[in-house]
Each structure stands twice: as structure tokens, then as C-alpha cells.
Write a protein that holds these residues in place. Structure first.
Motif, mmCIF file in Angstrom:
data_model
loop_
_atom_site.group_PDB
_atom_site.id
_atom_site.type_symbol
_atom_site.label_atom_id
_atom_site.label_comp_id
_atom_site.label_asym_id
_atom_site.label_seq_id
_atom_site.Cartn_x
_atom_site.Cartn_y
_atom_site.Cartn_z
ATOM 1 N N PRO A 154 -14.225 -17.252 -1.604
ATOM 2 C CA PRO A 154 -13.059 -16.739 -2.323
ATOM 3 C C PRO A 154 -12.383 -15.572 -1.615
ATOM 4 C CG PRO A 154 -15.094 -16.070 -3.392
ATOM 5 C CD PRO A 154 -15.477 -17.088 -2.372
ATOM 6 N N ILE A 155 -13.140 -14.803 -0.843
ATOM 7 C CA ILE A 155 -12.545 -13.684 -0.111
ATOM 8 C C ILE A 155 -11.613 -14.215 0.964
ATOM 9 C CG2 ILE A 155 -13.041 -11.584 1.205
ATOM 10 C CD1 ILE A 155 -15.818 -11.604 -0.088
ATOM 11 N N TRP A 156 -12.014 -15.278 1.643
ATOM 12 C CA TRP A 156 -11.151 -15.911 2.650
ATOM 13 C C TRP A 156 -9.915 -16.493 1.988
ATOM 14 C CZ3 TRP A 156 -9.806 -21.151 3.333
ATOM 15 C CH2 TRP A 156 -9.143 -21.433 4.531
ATOM 16 N N TRP A 157 -10.085 -17.131 0.810
ATOM 17 C CA TRP A 157 -8.938 -17.694 0.101
ATOM 18 C C TRP A 157 -7.934 -16.601 -0.248
ATOM 19 C CZ3 TRP A 157 -6.429 -17.047 -4.504
ATOM 20 C CH2 TRP A 157 -5.544 -18.058 -4.897
ATOM 21 N N PHE A 158 -8.446 -15.466 -0.712
ATOM 22 C CA PHE A 158 -7.559 -14.364 -1.088
ATOM 23 C C PHE A 158 -6.814 -13.816 0.125
ATOM 24 C CE2 PHE A 158 -8.112 -13.644 -5.503
ATOM 25 C CZ PHE A 158 -7.236 -12.632 -5.835
ATOM 26 N N SER A 159 -7.471 -13.793 1.279
ATOM 27 C CA SER A 159 -6.817 -13.276 2.484
ATOM 28 C C SER A 159 -5.610 -14.121 2.848
ATOM 29 C CB SER A 159 -7.812 -13.225 3.649
ATOM 30 O OG SER A 159 -8.184 -14.528 4.054
ATOM 31 N N ARG A 160 -5.621 -15.406 2.500
ATOM 32 C CA ARG A 160 -4.463 -16.271 2.722
ATOM 33 C C ARG A 160 -3.434 -16.093 1.619
ATOM 34 N NH1 ARG A 160 -6.780 -21.439 1.838
ATOM 35 N NH2 ARG A 160 -4.814 -22.382 2.494
ATOM 36 N N ALA A 161 -3.899 -16.041 0.367
ATOM 37 C CA ALA A 161 -2.982 -15.971 -0.766
ATOM 38 C C ALA A 161 -2.163 -14.685 -0.762
ATOM 39 C CB ALA A 161 -3.755 -16.102 -2.075
ATOM 40 N N GLU A 162 -2.780 -13.590 -0.336
ATOM 41 C CA GLU A 162 -2.083 -12.306 -0.428
ATOM 42 C C GLU A 162 -0.956 -12.161 0.587
ATOM 43 O OE1 GLU A 162 -4.823 -9.226 2.106
ATOM 44 O OE2 GLU A 162 -5.577 -9.837 0.142
ATOM 45 N N LYS A 163 -0.840 -13.093 1.522
ATOM 46 C CA LYS A 163 0.259 -13.036 2.491
ATOM 47 C C LYS A 163 1.616 -13.251 1.827
ATOM 48 C CE LYS A 163 -2.581 -14.578 6.390
ATOM 49 N NZ LYS A 163 -2.824 -15.640 7.402
ATOM 50 N N SER A 164 1.624 -13.994 0.709
ATOM 51 C CA SER A 164 2.897 -14.256 0.034
ATOM 52 C C SER A 164 2.961 -13.609 -1.347
ATOM 53 C CB SER A 164 3.100 -15.772 -0.118
ATOM 54 O OG SER A 164 2.060 -16.346 -0.889
ATOM 55 N N ALA A 165 1.948 -12.837 -1.696
ATOM 56 C CA ALA A 165 1.915 -12.195 -3.014
ATOM 57 C C ALA A 165 1.834 -10.679 -2.858
ATOM 58 C CB ALA A 165 0.721 -12.713 -3.817
ATOM 59 N N ARG A 166 1.793 -9.983 -3.983
ATOM 60 C CA ARG A 166 1.682 -8.533 -3.974
ATOM 61 C C ARG A 166 0.287 -8.131 -4.425
ATOM 62 N NH1 ARG A 166 6.686 -9.289 -6.581
ATOM 63 N NH2 ARG A 166 5.630 -9.040 -8.593
ATOM 64 N N ILE A 167 -0.304 -7.159 -3.744
ATOM 65 C CA ILE A 167 -1.618 -6.658 -4.140
ATOM 66 C C ILE A 167 -1.427 -5.519 -5.138
ATOM 67 C CG2 ILE A 167 -3.714 -5.504 -3.380
ATOM 68 C CD1 ILE A 167 -3.638 -8.392 -2.612
ATOM 69 N N ALA A 168 -1.879 -5.747 -6.351
ATOM 70 C CA ALA A 168 -1.773 -4.713 -7.382
ATOM 71 C C ALA A 168 -2.964 -3.758 -7.322
ATOM 72 C CB ALA A 168 -1.706 -5.360 -8.764
ATOM 73 N N LEU A 169 -4.117 -4.275 -6.895
ATOM 74 C CA LEU A 169 -5.342 -3.464 -6.875
ATOM 75 C C LEU A 169 -6.368 -4.162 -6.002
ATOM 76 C CD1 LEU A 169 -7.151 -1.136 -8.161
ATOM 77 C CD2 LEU A 169 -7.828 -2.846 -9.856
#
Length: 319
Positions: free
Chosen positions: A208-223
Motif C-alpha cells: 500500500p505504501i508503493w500504491w500511495f506513492s503513485r496515487a499522490e502524484k495526482s492528488a493532494r497530501i493533507a497529512l
């Protein structure tokens, strides 16, 4: 040479800083610096590079760590070895496990374990350094302060008995209020523009950490947070989408699944123990307890007991 200086050297090597070593040893940073400098003078070698982010081992420092680790491991194990002598199936065992596994899996099995082993004292250590995602720490054996550990990745070093006992699946969760306000993504592309509650940048990119590293490229990190409880609380408050272990997220009444483990993936659960301690009856009893507990909760761990919860319908005015 002052042999006690070696203890200060190992503390700095493990913590990566004077302040971290000082906290571990209960002394101030000036004392740590003086003892390390004394050792460097005695050896005629520079053991650390002083960098802005902390203390990094030099080639000489790496060589010294390699020589000292077996000695440090044996010395730190002596109290437990003496305490374990002749205890049979009773005694005290320290088990390192992640916060989620300890609270949402092992704790459910404690009563039965207690009834079967009333004279065995089980101590659960939830220090993230002992049960974290990724490789076992390079400096300091991961079993130095515990007898058994349940880690979220396969160990790559150390003289230990290890066994994969299961997989902990992750899913993406959000509060109903967040979904109602921002919409529910149905595929990865829909993540664009959403707010994410992510992992620290330093986490090993697995599952899931790898998945998030891809997803956050087009999203905003709130926390970002290494605490799964903090991520869950932020998601319940509507801060964004959070990746949580299914065994925890599926029972949160204030959260709904967005994507399942088929999208986010899983982390492996590895049971570790020192080879010599694994032969002792009371340590072996705890290892068997962990294996059986994981087996009994296999479906929950893998996110296969998820109950679909529909969002409440909007209230219609009475006519």
C-alpha cells in the motif's frame, strides 16, 4: 581504550544522532560527543561523518559495527538467558508487534492463552522500531530487546528463526461525509484532486505504501503519519482518503471502503525469534500462540470479511 566508549559509539550508530544516543543512554549530548571523540582518538580513525541530517558511519565505523554487533547481541541477551534457565513452559516473554496487530488480533486471543499458560507473563512491545515496515534495522539486532517479534516485512539479516505467518491487507477508507462532499473514486484515475492521508516519505515502498506513492502524484497530501491510529482518526474527521489495514478499517463505524486490497495490496507478516531462545518451552509457546492467532483471523487480516455498508439515504421532506 575505555571499553565503555564502545557503548556510546553503538548508540550513536543506531540513533544516527548525538541527541538520540543521549536519550537512549540517559546522558547529555556533550557526554556522548566526548566519549565518541575519545574512541576515535584511541583508534586513530574517524568513525562518523558529521552531516546536517545527523551522524553517518564512515568505512571505519562500518567495520567497527560489524565487529561489535555479535558481542553486543550476546551481552544484551544475557539477562534473558539467565532468567529463562530452568523455567520450563513458564516465565516471561517479550513480544514485539505492531499496534494494529496487537490490539485488533492478538488481544482477542489473550484470554485463551492466559487460561492455557497462567504462569507465563507475556509482555507486548509496540515500539515501531521493532515491528515496522521494511528491512530489519542495519544497526542493532531487531531482537536485541525482545524474545519474539512480528514484523511487516521479511527480515534480510541476523541469526534468527523466521517464518511467514500471513498477510495483512490494506484498503482505502474515507468518512461518509467526505464521500458525500467529494464523490467516491471508482478507479485510480479518479484520485486526481482528492485529499490523501499518507505515509511518511521515509517508509519502505511496499504494498500500500508503493500504491500511495503513485496515487499522490495526482492528488493532494493533507497529512502524513506513521501512526495508523492518527491516519484513521483524520479520515473519520473527513480530512481525506486513508490507507488502513482491513482488520482495523473494516470495523470502523465512521469509515467506508473506497478501494479494496485487490487495488492497494498487502504487507507480509513475519515471525522472528532468536534461534537459541526458540528452543525454550515458554518462548515456543508464545510463537505457537502467534501462529494460531493469525491463522484464526486469516479472513479478517486479508480483508475477506468486509461487510458492505451503504451510505444513509438523504432525508426527503414530508408533504
Amino acid at each position: 581504550m575505555n571499553w565503555d566508549d564502545l557503548r556510546f559509539f553503538l548508540a550513536v550508530a543506531g540513533a544516527g544522532s548525538l541527541s538520540g544516543a543521549g536519550q537512549q543512554l540517559g546522558v547529555n549530548t556533550t557526554t556522548v560527543l566526548r566519549r565518541v571523540a575519545s574512541l576515535e582518538d584511541d583508534l586513530g580513525a574517524r568513525l562518523f561523518e558529521r552531516e546536517r541530517t545527523g551522524y553517518r558511519l564512515t568505512a571505519a565505523g562500518e567495520k567497527l559495527v560489524e565487529a561489535l554487533e555479535p558481542v553486543d547481541r550476546r551481552l544484551s541477551a544475557l539477562p534473558r538467558d539467565f532468567a529463562a534457565a530452568g523455567e520450563g513452559a513458564e516465565g516471561s516473554v517479550r513480544l514485539a508487534a505492531g499496534e494494529v496487530v496487537a490490539a485488533h488480533l492478538l488481544a482477542l486471543e489473550f484470554p485463551a492463552f492466559r487460561r492455557e499458560h497462567p504462569g507465563l507473563e507475556l509482555e507486548i512491545v509496540t515500539d515501531p522500531r521493532l515491528a515496522s515496515v521494511g528491512q530489519a534495522p542495519k544497526i542493532g539486532n531487531p531482537l536485541k530487546d525482545v524474545d519474539v517479534a512480528l514484523r511487516l516485512a521479511r527480515p534480510t539479516q541476523g541469526d534468527m528463526l523466521m517464518r511467514k505467518v500471513g498477510d495483512m491487507a490494506y484498503a482505502l477508507y474515507a468518512s461518509p461525509a467526505y464521500i458525500a462532499a467529494r464523490g467516491q473514486p471508482s478507479q485510480l484515475q479518479d484520485i486526481a484532486g482528492h485529499d490523501l492521508i499518507g505515509f511518511p516519505r521515509s517508509e519502505t515502498p511496499l504494498g500500500p505504501i508503493w500504491w500511495f506513492s503513485r496515487a499522490e502524484k495526482s492528488a493532494r497530501i493533507a497529512l502524513r503519519s506513521s501512526s495508523v491510529s492518527a491516519r484513521a482518526a483524520a479520515a473519520r474527521e473527513g480530512l481525506g482518503l486513508a490507507a488502513l489495514p482491513c482488520i482495523m478499517g473494516d470495523i470502523e463505524s465512521g469509515l467506508v471502503r473506497v478501494f479494496g486490497p485487490d487495488v492497494l495490496g498487502s504487507l507480509e507478516l513475519w515471525l522472528m525469534a532468536r534461534n537459541d531462545l526458540a528452543q525454550l518451552a515458554h518462548v515456543r509457546a508464545v510463537m505457537e500462540f502467534v501462529v494460531d492467532a493469525v491463522r484464526r483471523h486469516k479472513a479478517r487480516l486479508e480483508g475477506r470479511e468486509y461487510e458492505v455498508r451503504e451510505l444513509p439515504p438523504k432525508q426527503r421532506p414530508n408533504h
